[in-house]
Motif scaffolding. Structure first.
Motif: not given
Length: 156
Positions: A71, A78-79, A108, A110
């Motif tokens: 992450v 954020r990915e 969350r 994400l």
């Protein structure tokens, strides 16, 4: 298979480098480094991410290093990203690894991105609760062309 995540060890990096140079996996992932065979660039990338505040993990299947999951990015944007050795595709490892990562990182939303024709990765993301929210076009180094990618989100 027993799937676990752990911190990245120096000894994992040669495995990751080999995995990231599989032509079929590169084609499927599409959005990869310009020159995946550039070991110096690979080492510099991993040194940067290992020293960042990103959550970066090695994926183990029955104790063997089979990939990585992370992450990354700034809070609110954020990915997730993951890579599983092609020899382990279709065995539920990516799904189990991503679920473990999502438990470890409860924030969350994400986001995730995948080449729109990467049905396997889109299926993993769907099983983990991500839903498609948009498509975009981006240059895919592994394919030498602009392709469509699907943008997904995992909310509360």
């Amino acid at each position: 298979m027993n799937v676990e995540l752990r911190e990245v060890h120096d000894s994992d990096l040669p495995v990751f480098f080999r995995q990231m140079n599989d032509p079929e996996a590169l084609h499927m992932a599409a959005f990869v480094p310009k020159d995946p065979a550039d070991r110096d660039a690979f080492d510099a990338h991993w040194a940067r991410i290992r020293s960042s505040s990103d959550v970066v993990r090695t994926v183990l299947a029955d104790g063997d290093v089979v990939g990585s999951a992370a992450v990354y990015g700034v809070v609110g944007e954020r990915e997730v990203t993951y890579w599983v050795d092609r020899a382990y595709w279709g065995k539920g490892i990516a799904t189990a690894a991503l679920r473990a990562l999502l438990t470890e990182v409860p924030e969350r939303p994400l986001y995730a991105r995948a080449a729109s024709d990467n049905a396997g990765s889109l299926r993993v993301l769907d099983k983990c609760g991500f839903r498609a929210v948009a498509t975009a076009s981006g240059y895919a180094s592994a394919r030498g062309a602009e392709i469509e990618e699907t943008v997904l989100i995992l909310e509360g």
